[in-house]
Enzyme design. Structure first.
Site, PDB file in Angstrom:
ATOM      1  N   PHE A 121      64.359 156.202 -23.429  1.00 15.96           N
ATOM      2  CA  PHE A 121      64.332 154.777 -23.668  1.00 15.96           C
ATOM      3  C   PHE A 121      63.049 153.813 -23.444  1.00 15.96           C
ATOM      4  O   PHE A 121      62.191 154.533 -22.975  1.00 15.96           O
ATOM      5  CB  PHE A 121      65.460 154.225 -22.821  1.00 15.96           C
ATOM      6  CG  PHE A 121      66.500 153.423 -23.546  1.00 15.96           C
ATOM      7  CD1 PHE A 121      67.372 154.102 -24.383  1.00 15.96           C
ATOM      8  CD2 PHE A 121      67.048 152.268 -23.285  1.00 15.96           C
ATOM      9  CE1 PHE A 121      68.527 153.735 -25.084  1.00 15.96           C
ATOM     10  CE2 PHE A 121      68.001 151.638 -23.942  1.00 15.96           C
ATOM     11  CZ  PHE A 121      69.021 152.273 -24.974  1.00 15.96           C
ATOM     12  N   GLN A 235      65.045 137.497 -23.597  1.00 18.92           N
ATOM     13  CA  GLN A 235      64.656 138.757 -24.402  1.00 18.92           C
ATOM     14  C   GLN A 235      65.448 138.698 -25.928  1.00 18.92           C
ATOM     15  O   GLN A 235      66.591 138.383 -25.836  1.00 18.92           O
ATOM     16  CB  GLN A 235      65.366 140.127 -23.477  1.00 18.92           C
ATOM     17  CG  GLN A 235      65.033 141.440 -24.416  1.00 18.92           C
ATOM     18  CD  GLN A 235      65.178 142.465 -23.630  1.00 18.92           C
ATOM     19  OE1 GLN A 235      66.433 143.040 -23.282  1.00 18.92           O
ATOM     20  NE2 GLN A 235      64.075 143.138 -23.100  1.00 18.92           N
ATOM     21  N   HIS A 237      66.101 141.315 -28.605  1.00 19.35           N
ATOM     22  CA  HIS A 237      66.206 142.761 -28.733  1.00 19.35           C
ATOM     23  C   HIS A 237      65.669 142.965 -30.153  1.00 19.35           C
ATOM     24  O   HIS A 237      66.082 142.192 -30.994  1.00 19.35           O
ATOM     25  CB  HIS A 237      67.682 143.273 -28.485  1.00 19.35           C
ATOM     26  CG  HIS A 237      67.716 144.453 -28.394  1.00 19.35           C
ATOM     27  ND1 HIS A 237      67.509 145.522 -29.532  1.00 19.35           N
ATOM     28  CD2 HIS A 237      68.101 145.468 -27.623  1.00 19.35           C
ATOM     29  CE1 HIS A 237      67.878 146.679 -29.175  1.00 19.35           C
ATOM     30  NE2 HIS A 237      68.181 146.735 -27.752  1.00 19.35           N
ATOM     31  N   LEU A 251      74.131 144.165 -32.015  1.00 15.68           N
ATOM     32  CA  LEU A 251      73.322 144.957 -31.537  1.00 15.68           C
ATOM     33  C   LEU A 251      73.051 146.337 -32.301  1.00 15.68           C
ATOM     34  O   LEU A 251      74.055 146.947 -32.532  1.00 15.68           O
ATOM     35  CB  LEU A 251      73.392 145.197 -30.005  1.00 15.68           C
ATOM     36  CG  LEU A 251      72.506 146.032 -29.209  1.00 15.68           C
ATOM     37  CD1 LEU A 251      71.134 145.087 -29.282  1.00 15.68           C
ATOM     38  CD2 LEU A 251      72.800 146.247 -27.776  1.00 15.68           C
ATOM     39  N   GLU A 254      69.118 150.595 -28.868  1.00 19.70           N
ATOM     40  CA  GLU A 254      67.461 151.188 -28.741  1.00 19.70           C
ATOM     41  C   GLU A 254      67.604 152.776 -28.699  1.00 19.70           C
ATOM     42  O   GLU A 254      66.858 153.575 -28.933  1.00 19.70           O
ATOM     43  CB  GLU A 254      66.902 150.844 -27.390  1.00 19.70           C
ATOM     44  CG  GLU A 254      65.782 151.102 -27.161  1.00 19.70           C
ATOM     45  CD  GLU A 254      65.025 150.373 -25.905  1.00 19.70           C
ATOM     46  OE1 GLU A 254      65.453 149.245 -25.700  1.00 19.70           O
ATOM     47  OE2 GLU A 254      64.151 150.932 -25.329  1.00 19.70           O
ATOM     48  N   ARG A 310      60.719 146.199 -25.101  1.00 16.25           N
ATOM     49  CA  ARG A 310      61.226 145.463 -26.276  1.00 16.25           C
ATOM     50  C   ARG A 310      60.819 144.222 -26.778  1.00 16.25           C
ATOM     51  O   ARG A 310      60.623 144.023 -27.719  1.00 16.25           O
ATOM     52  CB  ARG A 310      62.839 145.007 -25.763  1.00 16.25           C
ATOM     53  CG  ARG A 310      63.773 146.222 -25.670  1.00 16.25           C
ATOM     54  CD  ARG A 310      65.012 145.676 -25.052  1.00 16.25           C
ATOM     55  NE  ARG A 310      65.956 146.886 -24.926  1.00 16.25           N
ATOM     56  CZ  ARG A 310      67.089 146.744 -24.187  1.00 16.25           C
ATOM     57  NH1 ARG A 310      67.587 145.845 -23.772  1.00 16.25           N
ATOM     58  NH2 ARG A 310      68.157 147.854 -24.395  1.00 16.25           N
ATOM     59  N   ARG A 411      63.096 142.719 -19.764  1.00 19.83           N
ATOM     60  CA  ARG A 411      63.872 143.842 -19.112  1.00 19.83           C
ATOM     61  C   ARG A 411      63.728 144.983 -19.793  1.00 19.83           C
ATOM     62  O   ARG A 411      63.696 144.833 -21.191  1.00 19.83           O
ATOM     63  CB  ARG A 411      65.412 143.289 -19.103  1.00 19.83           C
ATOM     64  CG  ARG A 411      66.334 144.627 -18.633  1.00 19.83           C
ATOM     65  CD  ARG A 411      67.666 143.961 -18.429  1.00 19.83           C
ATOM     66  NE  ARG A 411      68.360 143.609 -19.727  1.00 19.83           N
ATOM     67  CZ  ARG A 411      68.908 144.671 -20.453  1.00 19.83           C
ATOM     68  NH1 ARG A 411      68.611 145.890 -20.243  1.00 19.83           N
ATOM     69  NH2 ARG A 411      69.522 144.308 -21.790  1.00 19.83           N
TER      70      ARG A 411
END
Lengths: 600, 326
Positions: A121, A235, A237, A251, A254, A310, A411
């Site tokens: 990730f 955040q 994304h 979403l 990732e 991110r 994050r």
């Protein structure tokens, strides 16, 4: 006023996502009378939407991995704004929390030798995310849900907490809830309360969050006198769906990039190579040739820039679209079809395959996805003690997304599910210990409770008042356009002004119908939370005059390590007004600082 | 069951009681579709509560790429702010927005309008096997009662290093069951309870047969739940019509991969057809409340937990038993 339904517990947990249920398991095991109160049905919390995995340095795939590397990745990903002690505890304890899930029945994907498989990730040096295809959050939530049920934890479903109740000394004494089904109120007397209410995404227009993510816990804490920190760090994304319009913001994990997917602009160019920041240059491949070899040989090659943290990827996509190189619907292309076999894609990313097939009529094994940034997570939140998750209000604890500090200004993917487990457990344990240490149930001022109920019912008296849905829409538009990914002073000040207007409108909205399961009324109440969050985020964003992680200022495009890199923005409510001020970050001890000097 | 609180303002709930679906005026935007304007969608949403209700007409313009839940939300935001509907993720991952669309059990968030014949009126009604709370929201507490009756996962001792080893091939089947998002559509279509309310107290339903099969197949689990499944949770009542498999939005092969293997294991344990028939004929269960046969009280409960018993009483269940539909 008629007698109020009343329940008495040692520990009340607000929220039934991963953090709340993990806290409940621990509090119950510690011997406290424990109950969970949640706005939806049990098992529907936003945790189910987490896809990619749970980050833990198990070392199953890369024996070199350990907590120090995970700690370092987390701090660097957060641009060093993290509470170092939380990041340390998190990295140290995550492996045990994951293994514990397995002992409770979770079925993670396996390595060939039968251990838990881990995937790559963004921002994680080694493949570290324990996962189940791309539905890890569901697995995690179901596991703690079934464990809670097995332990007999009480769960009050479809009940919104509208206010905390404090005793004369300012300590937690309980909470007032609203049964969504009947429209009746309920008083929970409690010695400790754990806020585990999740995020705030519904304050923005394009979000991956569900309707519940209205910042209730942030607002309850603020109203009770707790400090919030770094609320400007939100955040976005990088990969949410952009088309069709109704699916915008949903979403796209990732994991697509971790498993080989790449980002391309309208010209077909892998544009991320143009956006590698100096901070990550040493560990990021600078050619397609090198990047593509990394998937099979991670020892000798550097990682592709698509797997930068991110905040970097989201800003890059934003810049490509602004430069006119976006996809037809205002995103960019995420391509895995040309890079992996159809079978592989369906096996590794089944719910992404399903989601695009059903919602966009796109077959991701044949065609690229159109993606763009979506409001996903708030790094800021309630200020807590790193070890105990206690807030500055006695008896009030917070864990998971609602708590601030752990993730700094950005994050890393996979660190949220591990955060839930590590700090959910700690919050449950210390909330139970606090409760069991009190000699008596704190006193509840019933007149105050009656006032809360009367206030919540007042919307029914606003005959002809404005529809709460239109106020919500305007709030979302304001935050999206003025307090979005890239911010600037004049727009933030304008947002702050508009929030004043929106607060005035929200106070006067009217509610149609009656009290039974009335979504308009629930929204009118949720709006208060969202407006509180919006105010804190906007004030923090005005004051943090630098760019760092999930807070990007057009007018201050660089990070300011000498000043803003050393402070938390603290928002609190005093005399009815929300104020913001700086406070120094907790100082990392030298032995941990050394990890950043020797690395790479 | 009475509505627990008095309405604070009048008029917004149409079709309550006997007024039903008589001749409701279309709500929503002007019904006169302008030749140049967007096409109009015609929807009938079921509105009402435990005491009764009926379909109410709405018209809204068609927008590109919408799912049924989007249209329901637009109706809610613009015309019926008190329209009750459950939803969370809007991405097919939480299983909250189950309903019957043109009579077919579906997730509203995963049903694209373009897959429906929008030249016809589209109906959306609550799941039929569960008692209505309000509008499209049903009381699914039965499922939480059943969940609490299943003995939890109980693993054997770990390896010497404190961890467990399982091969992927041994967890594949369990993982299929754990895809379940608990939308309860399989429970809703299972005719054992859809058509026979009185089976609920002694029938777990497909969702929980899948859960039990998953536990049964778990490489680490040590408990034997086969007697419970056959004697208290009604596995024998399922006659594998596969309705559950057909509606599963996750594509779980509930019948083939959970129920049939579970039946086989139960049979392996003990099969005596005469005794089985005898037990079956002699035990004529009275319509008992769910909690009367529950080992524990349900741990997850809604707004009026003491009345979970009452809600399992056929007299107040579902639109099936309602007199006011006309």
């Amino acid at each position: 006023m008629a007698e109020l339904e009343t329940h008495e517990f040692d520990v009340i947990i607000v929220g039934a996502g991963g953090a709340g249920l993990r806290a409940a398991i621990e509090a119950q095991a510690t011997g406290a009378r424990t109950a969970v109160v949640c706005k939806s049905l049990l098992g529907k919390a936003h945790t189910v939407m987490a896809e990619g995995g749970v980050a833990a340095a198990l070392g199953n795939v890369w024996p070199e991995d350990n907590w120090q590397v995970h700690f370092r990745d987390t701090m660097r990903g957060g641009k060093m704004l993290n509470n170092w002690r939380m990041a340390q505890l998190h990295a140290q304890e995550a492996p045990a929390r994951v293994l514990e899930l397995e002992a409770w029945g979770a079925l993670f994907d396996r390595t060939p030798d039968g251990r838990i498989l881990q995937r790559d990730f963004g921002g994680h040096r080694y493949a570290r995310l324990a996962h189940v295809g791309d539905r890890t959050g569901l697995e995690l939530l179901r596991t703690v849900q079934q464990r809670s049920v097995g332990l007999g934890v009480q769960v009050f479903m479809e009940c919104k907490i509208v206010s905390l109740v404090l005793d004369g000394s300012g300590a937690v004494a309980g909470a007032v809830g609203l049964w969504r089904e009947t429209g009746k109120f309920v008083l929970f007397k409690a010695r400790s309360i754990v806020l585990a209410s999740g995020g705030v995404g519904k304050t923005w227009k394009f979000t991956s969050n569900s309707w519940e993510s209205t910042g209730d816990g942030h607002a309850l804490a603020l109203w009770a006198g707790a400090d919030l920190i770094d609320m400007e760090c939100v955040q976005f994304h990088p990969t949410g769906m952009v088309w069709p319009p109704s699916a915008r913001g949903i979403l796209v994990t990732e994991g697509v990039r971790g498993d080989g997917g790449v980002l391309r602009n309208a010209e077909g160019r892998r544009f991320m190579f143009d956006y590698i920041p100096a901070f990550y240059a040493k560990e990021t491949a600078d050619s397609i040739e090198e990047a593509d070899q990394w998937y099979d040989n991670k020892r000798d090659f550097r990682r592709p820039p698509e797997l930068l943290p991110r905040d970097e990827v989201a800003r890059s996509i934003n810049a490509e679209v602004k430069a006119g190189r976006g996809s037809p619907h205002g995103g960019v292309f995420l391509d895995i079809a040309s890079r992996r076999s159809a079978d592989d894609i369906r096996r590794r990313l089944p719910s992404m395959y399903h989601q695009f097939k059903e919602l966009a009529d796109v077959d991701i094994t044949a065609d690229p996805m159109e993606v763009g940034p979506t409001c996903h997570y708030i790094m800021g939140g309630v200020r807590v003690d790193a070890d105990t998750q206690a807030t500055n209000v006695p008896g009030l604890f917070a864990a998971g997304e609602v708590a601030g500090g752990m993730h700094g200004s950005n994050r890393l993917g996979g660190n949220s599910l591990s955060d839930l487990l590590v700090f959910g457990r700690r919050a449950g344990q210390y909330a139970a210990e606090h409760a069991l240490g009190l000699s008596a149930q704190p006193a509840v001022d019933l007149a105050g409770v009656d006032a809360v109920v009367a206030d919540a019912l007042s919307f029914f008296d606003h005959d002809g008042g404005e529809n709460p849905y239109s106020v919500h829409q305007d709030l979302q538009d304001t935050m999206q356009s003025l307090v979005g990914i890239v911010r600037t002073e004049s727009e933030l000040v304008e947002a702050d002004r508009r929030l004043g207007d929106l607060e005035a409108r929200a106070a006067k909205v009217g509610v149609e119908g009656h009290r039974q399961f009335n979504p308009g009324w629930h929204l009118a109440l949720d709006l208060r939370s969202m407006l509180a969050v919006a105010r804190c985020t906007t004030l923090g964003a005005i004051e943090r005059k630098e760019s760092r992680g999930g807070h990007t200022r057009d007018d201050f495009p660089a990070a300011d390590p000498d000043h803003f890199g050393k402070v938390n923005m603290v928002t609190r409510r005093a005399d009815g007004a929300v104020t913001v001020h700086e406070e120094p970050l907790p100082q990392m001890p030298p032995e941990l600082q050394a990890l950043f000097e020797e690395a790479h | 069951m009475s509505v627990p609180t008095e309405p604070r303002t009048a008029g917004a709930v149409a079709g309550n009681g006997t007024a039903g679906a008589g001749a409701p005026a279309p709500h929503g935007t002007s019904a006169t579709a302008d030749a140049t304007g967007p096409r109009q969608l015609h929807l009938q949403l079921w509105r009402g509560d435990a005491d009764g209700g009926g379909f109410v007409d709405y018209e809204v313009p068609a927008l590109e790429g919408e799912v049924v839940l989007d249209v329901v939300h637009r109706i809610q935001a613009e015309h019926a702010p008190d329209l009750a509907v459950r939803w969370n993720c809007k991405a097919g991952k939480c299983g909250s927005c189950s309903a019957e669309i043109n009579g077919k059990p579906r997730l509203m968030c995963m049903t694209r309008m373009s897959t429906l014949d929008t030249s016809q009126t589209i109906t959306v009604s609550p799941m039929r096997a569960f008692p209505v709370m309000r509008d499209l929201v049903t009381d699914v507490s039965y499922n939480f009662v059943v969940a609490a009756r299943i003995p939890p996962f109980t693993p054997g001792p770990p390896e010497p290093d404190g961890t467990y080893r399982m091969a992927q091939v041994d967890v594949d089947r369990g993982q299929e069951m754990r895809k379940c998002i608990e939308c309860f559509l399989c429970q809703n279509v299972c005719h054992v309870i859809r058509d026979h309310e009185d089976n609920k107290p002694h029938y777990a339903g497909p969702r929980f047969f899948a859960r039990l099969a998953e536990l049964e197949m778990h490489p680490l689990d040590t408990l034997d739940r086969r007697r419970l499944v056959s004697e208290q949770l009604g596995l024998g009542l399922c006659n594998i019509t596969k309705c559950c498999t057909e509606v599963c939005p996750e594509g779980i092969h509930i019948t083939d991969n959970a129920i049939i293997p579970l039946k086989e294991r139960v049979v392996d344990a003990r099969y005596d057809p005469v005794a089985w028939l005898g037990r079956k004929l002699l035990r004529r269960p009275r319509p008992a409340p769910a909690s009367a046969v529950a080992v524990d009280l349900p741990v997850a409960r809604g707004a009026h937990d003491p009345t979970i018993d009452g809600r399992s009483d056929p007299a107040v269940l579902g639109r099936n038993g309602r007199r006011s539909d006309g």
